[in-house]
Design an enzyme around this catalytic site. Structure first.
Site, PDB file in Angstrom:
ATOM      1  N   GLU A 305       6.792  -3.407  -0.543  1.00  0.00           N
ATOM      2  CA  GLU A 305       7.004  -2.131   0.419  1.00  0.00           C
ATOM      3  C   GLU A 305       8.372  -1.136   0.085  1.00  0.00           C
ATOM      4  O   GLU A 305       9.078  -0.933   0.751  1.00  0.00           O
ATOM      5  CB  GLU A 305       6.864  -2.566   1.820  1.00  0.00           C
ATOM      6  CG  GLU A 305       5.609  -3.085   2.194  1.00  0.00           C
ATOM      7  CD  GLU A 305       5.724  -3.596   3.721  1.00  0.00           C
ATOM      8  OE1 GLU A 305       4.453  -3.540   4.446  1.00  0.00           O
ATOM      9  OE2 GLU A 305       6.607  -4.008   4.278  1.00  0.00           O
ATOM     10  N   ASP A 379      -1.788  -8.991   6.390  1.00  0.00           N
ATOM     11  CA  ASP A 379      -0.563  -8.896   7.208  1.00  0.00           C
ATOM     12  C   ASP A 379      -0.528  -9.294   8.855  1.00  0.00           C
ATOM     13  O   ASP A 379      -0.697  -8.450   9.614  1.00  0.00           O
ATOM     14  CB  ASP A 379      -0.070  -7.608   7.154  1.00  0.00           C
ATOM     15  CG  ASP A 379       1.375  -7.113   7.587  1.00  0.00           C
ATOM     16  OD1 ASP A 379       2.012  -8.198   7.765  1.00  0.00           O
ATOM     17  OD2 ASP A 379       1.535  -5.864   7.769  1.00  0.00           O
ATOM     18  N   GLU A 407       3.282  -7.818  16.394  1.00  0.00           N
ATOM     19  CA  GLU A 407       3.027  -6.614  16.019  1.00  0.00           C
ATOM     20  C   GLU A 407       1.528  -5.911  16.139  1.00  0.00           C
ATOM     21  O   GLU A 407       1.461  -4.984  16.224  1.00  0.00           O
ATOM     22  CB  GLU A 407       3.589  -6.629  14.326  1.00  0.00           C
ATOM     23  CG  GLU A 407       3.428  -5.479  13.606  1.00  0.00           C
ATOM     24  CD  GLU A 407       3.611  -5.381  12.367  1.00  0.00           C
ATOM     25  OE1 GLU A 407       4.425  -6.384  11.887  1.00  0.00           O
ATOM     26  OE2 GLU A 407       3.505  -4.329  11.658  1.00  0.00           O
TER      27      GLU A 407
HETATM   28  C1  BDP Z   1       4.617  -5.879   7.805  1.00  0.00           C
HETATM   29  C2  BDP Z   1       5.437  -4.971   8.826  1.00  0.00           C
HETATM   30  C3  BDP Z   1       6.796  -4.537   8.222  1.00  0.00           C
HETATM   31  C4  BDP Z   1       7.503  -5.746   7.544  1.00  0.00           C
HETATM   32  C5  BDP Z   1       6.629  -6.427   6.804  1.00  0.00           C
HETATM   33  C6  BDP Z   1       7.153  -7.594   6.025  1.00  0.00           C
HETATM   34  O1  BDP Z   1       4.699  -4.089   9.387  1.00  0.00           O
HETATM   35  O2  BDP Z   1       7.459  -4.072   9.222  1.00  0.00           O
HETATM   36  O3  BDP Z   1       8.515  -5.437   6.866  1.00  0.00           O
HETATM   37  O4  BDP Z   1       5.340  -6.778   7.180  1.00  0.00           O
HETATM   38  O5  BDP Z   1       6.569  -8.577   6.348  1.00  0.00           O
HETATM   39  O6  BDP Z   1       4.087  -6.644   8.989  1.00  0.00           O
HETATM   40  O7  BDP Z   1       7.905  -7.554   5.043  1.00  0.00           O
END
Ligand code: BDP
Length: 715
Positions: A305, A379, A407
């Site tokens: 990301e 996720d 989340e």
């Molecule tokens: C996702 C989230 C994000 C996190 C990412 C992670 O939306 O905010 O930074 O995972 O785990 O679930 O790095």
């Protein structure tokens, strides 16, 4: 003389600790230490004295905690006494001569296990709390309090347990500006601005709560890390927290930003094979260990990301992890390197990327590296099949990463007890060896790994009740208890939690546990039934957005995940599709790949099937989906009724807050159901089965809902 000193220091320590709030605002968590009702048949309730023959900072805190807890238990005020006498509770390590002479089975306790037993010392009946280290004794003290808080008595106590996982760690996604990524319980509890001077008493209560459930590590900052957290002022702030946590057996870790050598080190590169870069990290580690001698190590999110990482220099994740591992190794530190990688430049389906990238690296990581793997391949969805990396990297210790903060499960407002989710993943057979489960991989028993770990993304914030609602506290609690024992049972833990949090009275515990145990499945039902995933609205992940299909990267769009059209729905992950199923060991892959043997709950995760497909119930897939949505909404309505009936038995403050949140949840469960059904009908052109209530609004109305200010957003 020594004994008196120990007792006096325990008393002094108690004076400096903040009192547990008396109002039932949830601040006391599960450590309410309520006076117990007299138990029929119990002999005498007498003041209990606590004896610590050889005090250490940890034993002093354990004694203080018991003093607090037993004051609720004992009929009279708690007296401390210089000598062991009948009815005393004695806290001592197994090597203490008084304990050693009892020849108790303490060897198998390793360094953190405990034994709490009614014994006779010098002719006096005593409750002994022991372990091979003072941390073991501390956990024993909490076990005794748990025993009493769940209705047990001091008569004939016999409690023993040893943690199966070595690193039991919270991951705070807390930013240095006080915001919390995916945090729904207010701002961060870390007051970075005023640290290291101002030491909020809350830090001590945080440590007590964690120690009480066996958590022994905390990563203070977000995995989307800023390099600033590795600068001298922030190291000093982290050190202040480490000093508070140390006596409670908790180590501090930091998320490390991979490009820190450039950002704060003045180097031109962060290439892990560049000697200057390695030297910079080594010097940085030395600096941290000067301030925090028992610093745990680093957690790293790299090349995921948009975060920097070794791949920026065409190096592998192992190159990056091993370079950091070498920096902390002289200090016995470790590196937790996350496998949650997906790059928007990678054409492979997101669900497959972690496995593709990490599996070939098995055996190439340094001894002090653990690879941290999310429970599922996408996720933290309400339901995901277990991540195929579990079992696939036998030479590497894998840390299980769960998300405690919800989340994707309705934030802090929805009641969803995550114990069944954790248990479902941990109990899953990997298919690698007969009988091997994910829990066996995580606790190291599968391959004989000693260095093992479980991480939970914390749901803690500055809200008075820490987690945004009384019931979210149970998710913090169950995480700690399952990290201690990944084979523990979600129902048993819910009972323990409910008894301590409310009252051990079965008239409360039974209905509360009944509500909790089905609550996560209800969320699955009203959000993502039958293996659907990632249907939440963009960015904040709040509310339904199955129609979203206009975001740049295919994987950011819910439509990418459900693939619904007029004929059918679901993601084909078999050979005719992405073939992600081939990442599982053959027996599991076979079961998931066959539409006839895949569990129905995972059907649409692995298969694209027709709307008219016959399900086990005899209903069509479409009818079955509708039934799940209704079941989810119905469950929440049922929880409201159960909670209403509990009103006379729960304190007003916590009852009221929970009742209000349940009303929100019911409204939002309906919203999820109605929006989803309206959308599916627009795609499949079908009517609702006879007698089923139509969505309240038309699809356009649901699409128009917009929540740019929802909490926990990444910004
Ligand atoms: C996702 C989230 C994000 C996190 C990412 C992670 O939306 O905010 O930074 O995972 O785990 O679930 O790095």
């Amino acid at each position: 003389m020594m004994r008196w000193k120990a007792l006096i220091s325990a008393a002094l320590a108690s004076a400096s600790l903040p009192a547990v709030a008396m109002a039932e605002d949830g601040y006391a968590l599960w450590m309410r230490y309520q006076p117990q009702a007299a138990i029929p048949g119990e002999v005498v309730r007498q003041p209990v004295s606590i004896v610590v023959p050889n005090a250490t900072p940890t034993l002093t805190r354990a004694a203080e905690e018991l003093r607090r807890g037993l004051s609720g238990y004992a009929a009279g005020p708690v007296a401390t006494a210089p000598a062991v006498r009948a009815g005393s509770v004695m806290l001592a390590v197994a090597g203490d001569p008084a304990v050693a002479s009892l020849h108790l089975p303490t060897r198998s306790l390793t360094d953190e296990g405990y034994l709490v037993r009614s014994v006779t010392i010098g002719g006096a009946p005593v409750t002994l709390v022991t372990g091979n280290s003072d941390r073991g004794v501390l956990y024993g003290a909490f076990a005794l309090l748990r025993h009493l808080g769940t209705g047990g008595t001091l008569a004939k106590v016999d409690l023993t347990s040893t943690p199966k996982v070595k690193l039991r760690v919270l991951n705070h996604w807390d930013n240095l500006d006080g915001s919390v990524e995916r945090g729904y319980a207010g701002q961060s509890i870390w007051d970075w601005w005023n640290l290291p001077d101002l030491k909020d008493p809350r830090y001590t209560d945080y440590a007590r709560a964690n120690a009480s459930i066996g958590i022994n590590g905390t990563v203070l900052n977000n995995v989307n890390a800023k390099a600033d957290s590795l600068t001298a002022p922030y190291i000093a702030k982290a050190a202040a927290l480490a000093d508070i946590f140390r006596p409670w057996g908790i180590k501090v870790y930091l998320s490390a930003r991979f490009s820190a050598p450039i950002e704060i080190g003045g180097l031109k590169t962060a290439d892990p094979l560049d000697p200057q870069v390695a030297a910079w990290w080594k010097a940085k580690a030395d600096e941290i260990y000067r301030a925090i001698p028992d610093f745990g190590g680093f957690l790293v999110k790299a090349n995921s990301e948009g975060q920097p990482g070794p791949r920026d220099y065409h190096r592998s994740h192992a190159d990056g992890a091993n370079m950091l591992a070498a920096a902390v190794a002289p200090h016995k530190g470790i590196v937790m390197w996350r496998a949650f990688v997906y790059a928007d430049t990678d054409p492979d389906d997101r669900a497959k990327q972690a496995y593709t990238e990490f599996k070939p690296l098995d055996g190439t990581f340094a001894d002090n590296v653990l690879v941290q793997v999310k429970n599922g391949a996408i996720d933290f969805q309400p339901r995901e099949p277990f991540h195929p990396l579990f079992g696939a990297m036998p030479k590497t210790p894998l840390v299980m990463e769960f998300q405690i903060t919800k989340e994707y499960l309705g934030f802090a407002s929805h009641l969803a007890y995550l114990g069944p989710l954790f248990q479902e993943v941990l109990d899953a057979p990997t298919g690698v060896k007969r009988g091997q489960t994910v829990a066996d991989v995580v606790d190291g028993s599968a391959e004989g790994h000693r260095l093992t770990g479980m991480a939970g993304v914390a749901n803690i914030g500055r809200d008075r009740d820490w987690t945004g609602s009384p019931f979210n506290q149970a998710n913090w609690y169950v995480f700690g208890r399952m990290a201690w024992d990944p084979e523990a049972d979600a129902d048993t833990i819910a009972r323990e939690w409910a008894a301590q949090t409310f009252t051990p009275d079965p008239a409360v515990v039974d209905p509360v546990v009944a509500m909790m145990m089905g609550s996560r499945e209800a969320v699955v039902d009203y959000m993502t039934p039958l293996g659907l995933a990632h249907l939440m609205a963009t960015g904040h992940h709040y509310g339904p957005g199955p129609w979203v299909s206009d975001l740049a990267r295919p994987e950011w769009n819910p439509a990418y995940y459900h693939r619904a059209d007029k004929q059918g729905i679901g993601f084909d992950r078999t050979r005719s599709g992405s073939n992600a199923v081939a990442q599982y060991a053959p027996p599991v892959a076979k079961r998931f790949a066959d539409v006839g043997t895949v569990p129905e709950r995972d059907l649409l995760w692995f298969h694209h099937v027709g709307w008219d497909r016959r399900m086990a119930s005899g209903r069509t897939l479409w009818e079955e989906m509708v039934r799940h949505y209704d079941a989810g909404v119905g469950y929440v309505a049922g929880m409201r009724q159960q909670w209403d009936a509990l009103r006379p038995r729960i304190d007003a403050e916590r009852w009221e807050k929970t009742a209000t949140l349940l009303a929100i949840q019911e409204r939002e469960a309906r919203w999820w159901r109605d929006a989803s059904l309206a959308y599916w009908m627009s795609v499949n052109g079908r009517a609702l089965p006879a007698g089923v209530r139509a969505p309240e609004h038309d699809l356009a109305w649901y699409k128009a809902q917009n929540f740019p200010r929802a909490p926990g957003h990444t910004g």
